[in-house]
Design a protein around this motif. Sequence first.
Motif, PDB file in Angstrom:
ATOM      1  N   ALA A 117      38.815  91.805  -8.634  1.00 24.28           N
ATOM      2  CA  ALA A 117      37.670  91.225  -7.931  1.00 24.28           C
ATOM      3  C   ALA A 117      37.488  91.914  -6.581  1.00 24.28           C
ATOM      4  O   ALA A 117      36.368  92.110  -6.119  1.00 24.28           O
ATOM      5  N   LEU A 147      35.833  95.283  -7.022  1.00 18.12           N
ATOM      6  CA  LEU A 147      34.392  95.215  -7.286  1.00 18.12           C
ATOM      7  C   LEU A 147      33.587  95.489  -6.029  1.00 18.12           C
ATOM      8  O   LEU A 147      32.409  95.802  -6.089  1.00 18.12           O
ATOM      9  N   ASP A 148      34.222  95.366  -4.877  1.00 21.73           N
ATOM     10  CA  ASP A 148      33.533  95.597  -3.613  1.00 21.73           C
ATOM     11  C   ASP A 148      33.811  96.984  -3.048  1.00 21.73           C
ATOM     12  O   ASP A 148      33.569  97.242  -1.880  1.00 21.73           O
ATOM     13  N   SER A 151      31.767 100.578 -10.881  1.00 21.01           N
ATOM     14  CA  SER A 151      31.400 100.449 -12.300  1.00 21.01           C
ATOM     15  C   SER A 151      32.641 100.510 -13.201  1.00 21.01           C
ATOM     16  O   SER A 151      32.730  99.787 -14.197  1.00 21.01           O
ATOM     17  N   VAL A 168      34.215  97.067 -13.013  1.00 24.24           N
ATOM     18  CA  VAL A 168      33.526  96.095 -13.869  1.00 24.24           C
ATOM     19  C   VAL A 168      34.025  96.238 -15.305  1.00 24.24           C
ATOM     20  O   VAL A 168      34.373  95.252 -15.973  1.00 24.24           O
ATOM     21  N   ARG A 195      28.176  87.445 -16.921  1.00 25.72           N
ATOM     22  CA  ARG A 195      28.299  88.892 -16.702  1.00 25.72           C
ATOM     23  C   ARG A 195      28.344  89.216 -15.206  1.00 25.72           C
ATOM     24  O   ARG A 195      29.138  90.047 -14.765  1.00 25.72           O
ATOM     25  N   ARG A 236      31.554  88.180 -13.488  1.00 23.90           N
ATOM     26  CA  ARG A 236      32.670  89.095 -13.716  1.00 23.90           C
ATOM     27  C   ARG A 236      32.475  90.422 -13.001  1.00 23.90           C
ATOM     28  O   ARG A 236      33.438  91.130 -12.724  1.00 23.90           O
ATOM     29  N   SER A 237      31.224  90.809 -12.769  1.00 25.77           N
ATOM     30  CA  SER A 237      30.968  92.166 -12.281  1.00 25.77           C
ATOM     31  C   SER A 237      30.705  92.233 -10.787  1.00 25.77           C
ATOM     32  O   SER A 237      30.742  93.310 -10.221  1.00 25.77           O
ATOM     33  N   LEU A 238      30.382  91.123 -10.160  1.00 26.82           N
ATOM     34  CA  LEU A 238      30.062  91.186  -8.744  1.00 26.82           C
ATOM     35  C   LEU A 238      31.214  90.599  -7.933  1.00 26.82           C
ATOM     36  O   LEU A 238      31.904  89.699  -8.402  1.00 26.82           O
ATOM     37  N   PRO A 239      31.405  91.112  -6.713  1.00 28.25           N
ATOM     38  CA  PRO A 239      32.430  90.525  -5.850  1.00 28.25           C
ATOM     39  C   PRO A 239      32.122  89.054  -5.585  1.00 28.25           C
ATOM     40  O   PRO A 239      30.965  88.643  -5.653  1.00 28.25           O
ATOM     41  N   GLN A 240      33.188  88.319  -5.248  1.00 23.78           N
ATOM     42  CA  GLN A 240      33.018  86.871  -5.132  1.00 23.78           C
ATOM     43  C   GLN A 240      32.083  86.450  -4.009  1.00 23.78           C
ATOM     44  O   GLN A 240      31.565  85.345  -4.017  1.00 23.78           O
ATOM     45  N   ARG A 241      31.865  87.334  -3.037  1.00 29.07           N
ATOM     46  CA  ARG A 241      31.035  86.927  -1.903  1.00 29.07           C
ATOM     47  C   ARG A 241      29.581  86.682  -2.314  1.00 29.07           C
ATOM     48  O   ARG A 241      28.813  86.106  -1.561  1.00 29.07           O
TER      49      ARG A 241
END
Lengths: 1041, 111
Positions: free
Chosen positions: A1015, A1018-1019, A1027, A1030, B48, B51-56
């Motif tokens: 997680a 992802l940033d 990508s 992900v 989706r 799962r794919s984006l940061p939690q912020r």
Amino acid sequence: MERIDRLVRTWIASEQEQEIEDTVKEIEQGNANLLHVVKSLGEYLTSEEDDLRTKGVEFLSLVIARCPPEKLNRQSVRTLVAFYCGKLEDTETIIPALKGLITLTKLPLFTSIDAVEVAKALFAHVKMNVLVQSQRFMVFTIIDNLVANQREALKNMGDEFIRGYVGLAEGEKDPRNLLLAFAIDRVLLIEFETTKFIEDFFNITFCYFPITFRPPPNDPYRITTEDLKAALRSCLHATPAFGKLAVPVFLEKLTAGSPVTKKDTLDTLNVCLPVYGPAIAREFARKMWNTLKLEIFQPTDNVTEEKALKTMQVLIQTIYAAPAEQADDAEIEGLAKEACEECIQILREPEKSQAKHAIKVLCAFMSTTASVARFTLARAVPHFVKLFLDPDELPNRTPTLRLLADLIEAARESTSHDPEVLPEEGNVPLSPYKDEVIGVLTVGLKTPATAYPAIDALKSMVRTPGLLTDEELGFVVHNVNEVLQQDEDETDLSEVSLDLLCTVSAVAPSHVSGNTLPLLFSALPDRAPPRDADAERIKYWRTLASLKKLCTQPDLFETLVIRLSTKLDLLCVPSPSSTPTPTEDLEPAAAYAHSILKTLADVLSAKIELGHTDVVKYIDRLVPRLYNLFILSAIGAEERPMVATDPRLLAVAAQIVTLVTQTLTAPRQETFVKSVFAAYVDGDVSQLTEGIQKVPAGKRFSPLQPGASTYQKNLLVLFSAAVIALHKEVTLPVPDEVAFLDGLLQWIVTHAENALQREALMHLIAAVVNRHAEKLDAFLSSNIDGFWTSQIANQSASPEARRNAISTFTWLTKALLVRGHARATQNVDRLFELFDDEYVSWDAARAVGRIPGTDKVLTKKNHAVLRILYAQKYCNSVLPRIIEGAKASANSPRQNAYLVALAALIKSVPKSTYAHEMPSLMPLLLRGIDLPDNEIRAGVIDTLHAAAVSSEKDNAIIAEHASSLVSTMLKNSLVTQMPSVRVRVAALRYLAILPSVVRYDVLHPQKATVIRELAKVLDDPKRVVRSEAVEARTNWFKFTG
Amino acid sequence: MSLEQLAVVSAPQITFDPKYPDRVTVEFTPTVPHCGMSTFIGLSIRVRLLRSLPQRFKIDVRVKPGSHQSEQALNKQLNDKERVAAALENPALLEVLEQCLSTAGRTPHED
């Protein structure tokens, strides 16, 4: 005689092979003859006991079968035939009698009288239904022998033989017998008078159609369904007389059958129809069309549809081929007309799906007979033209043109059977309509939707030999140019238009070079657009891309070279009047020049791929101009900034020089190399350069002199480019190659200023060593030794210098290794010695790994001397040593060096060379991940990834290390801990693959951590990393037990 | 056919306000107003992105205004944290969801 007696008696009692062989031997040696055998057998042959009689005849048959034919005279054959025919009556002796007859019917002494007798006896006494398969097989074999050897006699028997045979063949079921029976059937049908019995033959052949036989497993005879099908098919089309009876059967099978039956029926029809003839075809035309139509318009699958179309063609060919090329085209009556009308009816709605099938039928008509093709075009083309021009049908223009394009392509295919013979003027079926068709198509070009089919149709027309005149081609080119110009936003349309223009340029290059090229060239600006003019830059990129696609054709390429090299001169050489401004931004001009050079290089390499022979002449036309430009710029740059001094431009120019040099013959290379050396060694540029701008007389070109400017020294890139593609027969124009190479080696050490210059000379030396190693023993031993001790092994030299020297040494070794030279191994051994060195151990280790890697210099295209599988051989000798070294001692720098060598080696050789070592490599690679070098780390992770992808599920080694792997990879994927993007991406890729190679229960404890840590990734600031993250995270989410 | 090809989701329907860089609004258009799969499509989009984006990031998933007969209920359901979490705990539902998302990423070994 007595001996025969004894042998006979023994055999009757024991039935051993031995006695038969002995008897035959006796006969061969002339101690006995068949008469003796018969006499000895006498009592058995006539015995009242069934068993003895059978054995008696059996013995005789066996002996005859093995007896050399010359021991049988006419008389004995005659007697034996009569004897066996008599024995056929006796149910107990029929089987051995058949055996005897098989032998006899093959003999040259077997005459027509015998044949008739045997045939009659067979028909009279043999009841097929009481015999087993192998015995029936004997009967068929006898008849086969008779038909093969005594055909005339059998013909003279007339109806009796045919009737008899049909009686025997009826009801046969065994595949082996059927193969034989079908072969006999075919001969009888073709050569014998069978008119009266056609129905009987129909019954004994068509009852087997279609063949549904499936060979049993372990079939000893290995008869396949295909064998049977082919044999049966050969009977079915043996006589036209079958036609009337057969076609209804075929049609019935076609309507009711399974897909397999349908295909078989269609294939059979294809071969049968031409034999059955036009009368039958015409009689059943309507019915067949109706049935075939079903297969074409509502096809069960593609294959059946294609076969149905093929059958359709055969049908049409059969009907219309007969009245030898009707003179009057209008006289097409019957099926073709009806079918054509029917299709045209459907084609009134071109947007409906049925239209696609209808056009397929018409396309199929195109390759039947010339008259049908002409008729079809006469109906279809005006129909489409009318439809296209009908204002009510405006929305349907695209499908209309698509159908027309299909038809034109089919017409082209039907004409281009022989590319050598050009059809006479006006003899192309499409000729009468070409004006209106071109008219419609050019209208079609105007809108994007219709442009695609229009371009396809035009392409087919251009490719039809003898259809379009030169003027018309010009017209087409003109119209397509407009499409090209209007296409602003780089759609596929320009792609297909260029494709069409390429097609045109293959037949008539003048139009393209006269119309399209000026258009494209005028779109190229003379001056480079400034940095911020993105749109203009994109425009010239596009134009150059179009030119690249179009100009592979020799004539066009010539124009391209002239125009682009002029443009290049204009761009790179400032007019002498303009005052030099030191702050001038040269970057845009350099970028533009780079694109131009790259275009030339790309087209050249495409041409070499295609095997064009005109590449050779550019050694005189293009290469001297390039040398001129770059030498001029290098000398000029000493006073004012010049565009063509950019190393990136040099790289592309070098590529062009190498590409052209590759194609030259050895003698031509020799002269070229002379001029290159004259310029670089002696400073005489007159032979090498050519151009409007002359190299100023007062300036001296001397890149190898110690005092030369950086610009001049950089030009060594073009020196090396000329040498690396030489044939091995070419000798360098220097008095002493050893001294020359040594000079260059020293030059690298003392005078080279940057990597560019060093690399150029390394490549040059490597190329020469690779070609001429056998002449350079002195250089390879003493000079290289000296180089090693003074530059590499010498601890007092600076690490930087030693590193450079190592890479020179690597190239030398590589050159030797690829040609399988013994010294390569010695050099590698020396590199191993450096593994303990404080400063350069890693460089030496990398070198060991990189030596077998592929490169762009020592390649087959460059005429390098290569031994096959050199990388494999190298790997086999070095890999065990590295593995051992890496395992030997823990945590020493030496061991790390081995790991580095391993990582580098694995990256540079094909995977198959080390796959078998994978189990022992795994632990080492896992240690390699911890090495503090990002490049190596990424390489190791890539290797682990490749190993994981190819390994089977539940890989034990990975599972064993799974938890440590996961935590290492997570560490390497966080931007806070790993600055290298490449490593982060590699680590994430590896994490993504883990769930698919390791069992869930092994990784279950890690799942929550991985998802939580990912997680954060992802940033990541880099998009490519995000990508990958992900992807990896999704895989872990999905990973459940 | 993918949802993108059916124009159910499209790039212009994804918006975010530069003032609040951590908020994303994703709009989708059901093919017909009574589309029964709308909740599911919305849920797939949410998962989706989860799962794919940061939690912020705060994500809003909505149907295009006026494109569905029970628009209000749908939007409420899709943006209710509790209900999304509950849905994800249903193994049957999760399995179907994974199937829906199976083509979302790259296919394995593609690169």
